[in-house]
Design a protein around this motif. Sequence first.
Motif: not given
Length: 480
Positions: A140-150
Amino acid sequence: MPQTPVDVDLYGRRLVICSNREPYTVTPTDEGYEYEATVGGLVSAMIPIMRATGGLWVSWAGGDPDERNQLPTTQEIPGSPPYFTQRRVFLSSEEVDNYYYGFANQTLWPLCHYFLEMANFQKQHWEAYKQVNRKFADALMEEVDTAEDLLWLQDYHMALVGGMLKDRNPEISSGIFWHIPFPYADFFRFIPWRVELLEGLLGNDVIGFHTEQYCVNFGRAVESILGYEFNSDTLEINVNGRDVTLLPRAIGVNFEYFNGIGGSDETEQKARQLKQELNANNLILGVDRLDYTKGIKQRLLTLEQFFKMYPEYLEEVSFLQIAVPSRQNVPAYQAMKEEIDYHVGRINGKFSREGWVPIHYFFHGLPQEELIAYYRAADVALITPIRDGMNLIAKEFAAARPDESGTLILGELAGAAIEFPDLVDINPFDIESGARAIKAAIEMPEEQKQRTMRQMRRQVRKKDLKWWIEENLKQLRELE
């Protein structure tokens, strides 16, 4: 026919799901890949929204590690656009044995369902559980964008992931839905690693449960074990100045899908054929995973008592139990299957007549459209788990009955019982009361059956799958 997409507004955000079970099993072929949706309530609930909105689903690759590890790490699932992407987390055979078959299914599952005698507290299982949760957090750290993802985690397999993510990046907001019961605080204390589990869950900003009682149980556990303040009125926990919201929202089903298939001419014809094939004037149906929480043994004993008390229904009433194989590598499940097989054979040996048997027993899963035909064929659904977080079979049965026929007998220990107070409900351990309830359900006047089913369907339609998803994602959207 696949389930229709569920139209949910994400306000331009990407939905990221993280679960143990992968949504699709992908098999390499000479022409490319073959895709098959996996069996399970979570997958059937979430695939429609992923197909409607696109997004990312992070999950264990599943199956035999030597075979599955040859698949690509990420893969687009084809279908009608927008597509969604499946990212795999690869586990070794040892990790699967200790994390999945071990801690998840021999510790958390039995304990949260109040089967303390079935719980296994092994340190090596716990260590593997931590290790695998760390693998999911890494992905998840490789994939998640903190501003764009739920980011929405799913179920008891992921209890530590939220905390691991928050430790690495406090800006990451996540929610988790706990799909099984959450036990009373004193019961949860039996777990030696209770502190780490609760702290991990509190790394999420929203924690969803099926019922308010489960929320309160969790809040009281946090309060008594960790000492954080729990507000039982607002269902919020203050974690060092950060509020964690507990959200009671019972999962629903895709009502329009079950209603549409259930009302089709083809399904009605299949239902009539099934009753003829089973030689059942009155058909009672049970559908479950083969699990000790589902009360299948008690249900069989209740049917035996019914035929003892009301022999006039011999050759008139037949019971069909569909048991979907589950966790066959776990010794307790192997022993349970042997016990179920024994009781089915014993009861049929006692009551069978020429051309008729009281109990039909299918030990395999069914495609959903075929299962809906069984829902329509049944005069009575007998859903009596010993303990169940919710129970979607009860809701599917109601959604599949557009003619408002049929009767549901629901065990009072299923989470769904709180939503349907007017139903015939029974304690699965009260065998004689259950036998009387079966007779009452069969003999119930048609007008009463329709009135009760109409009320059920109204509730299932109002709080359907789309409602459940929107209620949870609304809380996640507000975490910006």
